[in-house]
Design a protein around this motif. Structure first.
Motif, PDB file in Angstrom:
ATOM      1  N   PRO A 153     -17.304   9.012 -12.853  1.00  0.00           N
ATOM      2  CA  PRO A 153     -18.304   8.456 -12.113  1.00  0.00           C
ATOM      3  C   PRO A 153     -18.356   6.920 -12.197  1.00  0.00           C
ATOM      4  O   PRO A 153     -17.967   6.371 -13.292  1.00  0.00           O
ATOM      5  CB  PRO A 153     -19.437   9.191 -12.461  1.00  0.00           C
ATOM      6  N   GLN A 154     -19.079   6.279 -11.287  1.00  0.00           N
ATOM      7  CA  GLN A 154     -19.284   4.991 -11.362  1.00  0.00           C
ATOM      8  C   GLN A 154     -20.802   4.681 -12.022  1.00  0.00           C
ATOM      9  O   GLN A 154     -21.585   5.006 -11.527  1.00  0.00           O
ATOM     10  CB  GLN A 154     -19.513   4.302  -9.851  1.00  0.00           C
ATOM     11  N   ARG A 155     -20.544   4.332 -13.343  1.00  0.00           N
ATOM     12  CA  ARG A 155     -21.865   4.340 -14.138  1.00  0.00           C
ATOM     13  C   ARG A 155     -22.842   3.259 -13.547  1.00  0.00           C
ATOM     14  O   ARG A 155     -22.324   2.124 -13.389  1.00  0.00           O
ATOM     15  CB  ARG A 155     -21.240   3.842 -15.503  1.00  0.00           C
ATOM     16  N   PRO A 156     -24.206   3.352 -13.743  1.00  0.00           N
ATOM     17  CA  PRO A 156     -25.113   2.134 -13.765  1.00  0.00           C
ATOM     18  C   PRO A 156     -24.969   1.313 -14.777  1.00  0.00           C
ATOM     19  O   PRO A 156     -24.719   1.787 -15.809  1.00  0.00           O
ATOM     20  CB  PRO A 156     -26.285   3.038 -13.743  1.00  0.00           C
ATOM     21  N   LEU A 157     -24.967   0.038 -14.508  1.00  0.00           N
ATOM     22  CA  LEU A 157     -24.847  -1.041 -15.458  1.00  0.00           C
ATOM     23  C   LEU A 157     -26.383  -1.876 -15.355  1.00  0.00           C
ATOM     24  O   LEU A 157     -26.445  -2.348 -14.226  1.00  0.00           O
ATOM     25  CB  LEU A 157     -23.661  -1.777 -15.675  1.00  0.00           C
ATOM     26  N   TRP A 158     -26.851  -1.907 -16.617  1.00  0.00           N
ATOM     27  CA  TRP A 158     -28.156  -2.924 -16.338  1.00  0.00           C
ATOM     28  C   TRP A 158     -27.586  -4.179 -16.786  1.00  0.00           C
ATOM     29  O   TRP A 158     -27.385  -4.566 -17.743  1.00  0.00           O
ATOM     30  CB  TRP A 158     -29.110  -2.396 -17.366  1.00  0.00           C
ATOM     31  N   ALA A 159     -27.722  -5.171 -15.818  1.00  0.00           N
ATOM     32  CA  ALA A 159     -27.431  -6.654 -15.992  1.00  0.00           C
ATOM     33  C   ALA A 159     -28.763  -7.435 -16.064  1.00  0.00           C
ATOM     34  O   ALA A 159     -29.807  -6.830 -15.728  1.00  0.00           O
ATOM     35  CB  ALA A 159     -26.575  -6.951 -15.070  1.00  0.00           C
ATOM     36  N   SER A 160     -28.486  -8.701 -16.535  1.00  0.00           N
ATOM     37  CA  SER A 160     -29.709  -9.623 -16.621  1.00  0.00           C
ATOM     38  C   SER A 160     -30.759  -8.978 -17.313  1.00  0.00           C
ATOM     39  O   SER A 160     -32.106  -8.815 -16.861  1.00  0.00           O
ATOM     40  CB  SER A 160     -30.383  -9.863 -15.276  1.00  0.00           C
ATOM     41  N   ASP A 190      -3.341   6.908  -9.670  1.00  0.00           N
ATOM     42  CA  ASP A 190      -3.895   7.832 -10.904  1.00  0.00           C
ATOM     43  C   ASP A 190      -5.304   7.359 -11.173  1.00  0.00           C
ATOM     44  O   ASP A 190      -5.607   6.540 -11.761  1.00  0.00           O
ATOM     45  CB  ASP A 190      -2.954   7.373 -12.058  1.00  0.00           C
ATOM     46  N   VAL A 191      -6.283   8.226 -10.302  1.00  0.00           N
ATOM     47  CA  VAL A 191      -7.550   7.797 -10.608  1.00  0.00           C
ATOM     48  C   VAL A 191      -8.364   8.109 -11.890  1.00  0.00           C
ATOM     49  O   VAL A 191      -9.429   7.870 -12.006  1.00  0.00           O
ATOM     50  CB  VAL A 191      -8.400   8.416  -9.334  1.00  0.00           C
ATOM     51  N   THR A 192      -7.321   8.872 -12.742  1.00  0.00           N
ATOM     52  CA  THR A 192      -8.009   8.829 -14.142  1.00  0.00           C
ATOM     53  C   THR A 192      -8.231   7.548 -14.867  1.00  0.00           C
ATOM     54  O   THR A 192      -8.921   7.373 -15.779  1.00  0.00           O
ATOM     55  CB  THR A 192      -7.055   9.898 -14.997  1.00  0.00           C
ATOM     56  N   LYS A 193      -7.618   6.743 -14.268  1.00  0.00           N
ATOM     57  CA  LYS A 193      -7.485   5.300 -15.080  1.00  0.00           C
ATOM     58  C   LYS A 193      -8.259   4.195 -14.047  1.00  0.00           C
ATOM     59  O   LYS A 193      -8.583   3.204 -14.649  1.00  0.00           O
ATOM     60  CB  LYS A 193      -6.211   4.570 -15.135  1.00  0.00           C
ATOM     61  N   LEU A 194      -9.024   4.806 -13.092  1.00  0.00           N
ATOM     62  CA  LEU A 194      -9.895   3.993 -12.148  1.00  0.00           C
ATOM     63  C   LEU A 194     -11.088   4.000 -12.683  1.00  0.00           C
ATOM     64  O   LEU A 194     -11.838   4.994 -12.880  1.00  0.00           O
ATOM     65  CB  LEU A 194      -9.759   4.302 -10.694  1.00  0.00           C
ATOM     66  N   GLY A 195     -11.754   2.756 -12.872  1.00  0.00           N
ATOM     67  CA  GLY A 195     -13.132   2.795 -13.323  1.00  0.00           C
ATOM     68  C   GLY A 195     -14.102   1.684 -12.417  1.00  0.00           C
ATOM     69  O   GLY A 195     -13.499   1.271 -11.634  1.00  0.00           O
ATOM     70  N   SER A 196     -15.334   2.173 -12.728  1.00  0.00           N
ATOM     71  CA  SER A 196     -16.130   1.384 -11.733  1.00  0.00           C
ATOM     72  C   SER A 196     -17.510   1.416 -12.513  1.00  0.00           C
ATOM     73  O   SER A 196     -17.980   2.467 -12.974  1.00  0.00           O
ATOM     74  CB  SER A 196     -16.289   1.718 -10.385  1.00  0.00           C
ATOM     75  N   VAL A 197     -18.407   0.393 -12.333  1.00  0.00           N
ATOM     76  CA  VAL A 197     -19.892   0.106 -12.591  1.00  0.00           C
ATOM     77  C   VAL A 197     -20.476  -0.484 -11.705  1.00  0.00           C
ATOM     78  O   VAL A 197     -19.995  -1.352 -10.905  1.00  0.00           O
ATOM     79  CB  VAL A 197     -20.045  -0.497 -14.245  1.00  0.00           C
ATOM     80  N   ALA A 198     -21.720  -0.083 -11.557  1.00  0.00           N
ATOM     81  CA  ALA A 198     -22.652  -0.595 -10.474  1.00  0.00           C
ATOM     82  C   ALA A 198     -23.909  -1.402 -11.096  1.00  0.00           C
ATOM     83  O   ALA A 198     -24.576  -0.822 -11.839  1.00  0.00           O
ATOM     84  CB  ALA A 198     -23.421   0.384  -9.458  1.00  0.00           C
ATOM     85  N   SER A 199     -23.615  -2.640 -11.178  1.00  0.00           N
ATOM     86  CA  SER A 199     -24.605  -3.753 -12.086  1.00  0.00           C
ATOM     87  C   SER A 199     -25.935  -3.933 -11.051  1.00  0.00           C
ATOM     88  O   SER A 199     -25.835  -4.742 -10.498  1.00  0.00           O
ATOM     89  CB  SER A 199     -23.734  -5.065 -12.274  1.00  0.00           C
ATOM     90  N   PHE A 200     -26.821  -3.396 -11.724  1.00  0.00           N
ATOM     91  CA  PHE A 200     -28.055  -3.511 -11.017  1.00  0.00           C
ATOM     92  C   PHE A 200     -28.759  -4.559 -11.823  1.00  0.00           C
ATOM     93  O   PHE A 200     -28.917  -4.425 -13.196  1.00  0.00           O
ATOM     94  CB  PHE A 200     -28.994  -2.386 -11.200  1.00  0.00           C
TER      95      PHE A 200
END
Length: 370
Positions: free
Chosen positions: A261-268, A192-202
């Protein structure tokens, strides 16, 4: 009284806390931050856990029990950290439900020593997912070359992923492709990809730390004028990549089954150079559809004097490209900088894991001696 953090959220930025401890969970502090400071997620790492365990007596009873059971240091780390993450995930479950799974996420990291080992990363991601047992958890996987296929394989199992340690635009493109492939495979596997999440931590501030050091060595007025500009330019160009990837026909097809979508995440995003405004990496990276994971000090600073000046990302791409070109013109190689930062990042992750092991070993020994 102006609610600056609410303004930030209204501009489309999800505020996540880059910290977690048993004390935050049991005292009501974290719950208060959800309600009062609009915090909608949490990220963790071994350094955060090492500090939590060494600073607080909140773990004393559990550590004593684990010492009496004779568990190893690594076993104790697994029990302690997954327990805190599970409790935090439960605390954030209402946020997760209210946002249809976009926010309310809590991240836990695979062991940093596995960053160059694809298969072991995949196996540990599955283990952590099973042990925590909460669908609003993210498993953090570093964006090393070996991490890229692990990202795809983990997502293909229906496991949500926080891709961490991203510095370069080329690597981010590979991360985005790994995400798309992983979601496609998850669909094929019947998840069930409606529950699948992701972020890309830049990672943001570390880029300026490395580039500014090189600019100082050059020392010219031209070099000084570029200080504090590389990190924001790099992150803005990453968002341009994000816009391009998630406007493709490939994504549109995946999206039809309810994938997010895989959201961009601002880290550091805590400022390393005290001469810079302490909210700089928040104010200059405001746009809808992103996460900014901040240490407590940055959240408090923004609440006190942060400014939301509209969208400070979209439409800035040519200006950002000029910053990178100007740095190249001074002999500062973008490719070299991001490679140095990735290598350093992996080393720092490994050092922080050793720090966590030492902290837990010490706590177990003290408990056993009582």
């Amino acid at each position: 009284m102006t609610d600056r953090l609410k303004e930030l959220v209204d501009a489309g930025v999800s505020i996540w806390l880059d910290d977690l401890s048993r004390q935050r969970l049991t005292s009501g502090n974290l719950e208060g931050m959800i309600h009062d400071q609009h915090v909608s997620g949490v990220t963790t790492n071994p350094t955060i856990f090492a500090k939590a365990i060494s600073d607080a007596g909140a773990y004393a009873e559990q550590v004593a029990r684990l010492a009496a059971e004779g568990v190893s240091t690594d076993e104790a780390i697994r029990v302690i950290t997954t327990g805190d993450v599970r409790d935090a995930a439960d605390l954030f479950k209402p946020v997760y439900d209210d946002t249809d799974g976009v926010d309310g996420r809590v991240s836990i990291e695979v062991e940093p020593g596995l960053a160059r080992d694809t298969e072991k990363t995949i196996n540990q991601a599955k283990e952590l997912w099973e042990i925590v047992g909460r669908e609003n958890v993210f498993i953090k996987i570093p964006a090393t070359k070996e991490g890229i296929p692990a990202i795809t394989a983990t997502l293909a199992e229906g496991i949500s992923v926080n891709v961490t340690l991203i510095f370069s635009l080329d690597r981010y493109k590979a991360v985005a492709d790994a995400f798309l492939t992983g979601v496609e495979k998850a669909i094929d596997n019947g998840h069930d990809v409606t529950k699948l999440g992701s972020v890309a931590s830049f990672f943001v501030s570390r880029v300026d730390t490395e580039v500014d050091k090189r600019l100082d060595a050059i020392g010219t007025d031209e070099a000084k004028a570029l200080k504090g500009k590389a990190a924001i330019a790099n992150a803005r160009l990453a968002f341009e990549v994000y816009e391009e990837v998630f406007a493709t026909d490939r994504w549109r097809e995946i999206e039809t089954v309810g994938a997010k979508p895989q959201r961009p995440l601002w880290a550091s995003t805590g400022v390393k150079d005290p001469s810079y405004k302490d909210t700089m990496y928040v104010e200059e990276l405001v746009t809808s559809g992103v996460v900014n994971t901040m240490p407590q000090a940055t959240i408090d600073a923004f609440a006190d004097h942060g400014e939301v000046k509209g969208d400070t990302v979209r439409g800035t791409y040519d200006e950002a490209r000029k910053v990178i070109a100007d740095l190249e013109g001074l002999g500062i190689s973008y490719d070299q900088v991001v490679q140095v930062l990735e290598d350093e990042g992996v080393s720092k992750f490994e050092a922080s894991w050793t720090e966590l092991q030492d902290t837990v070993t010490s706590a177990l020994k003290k408990a056993a001696a009582k």
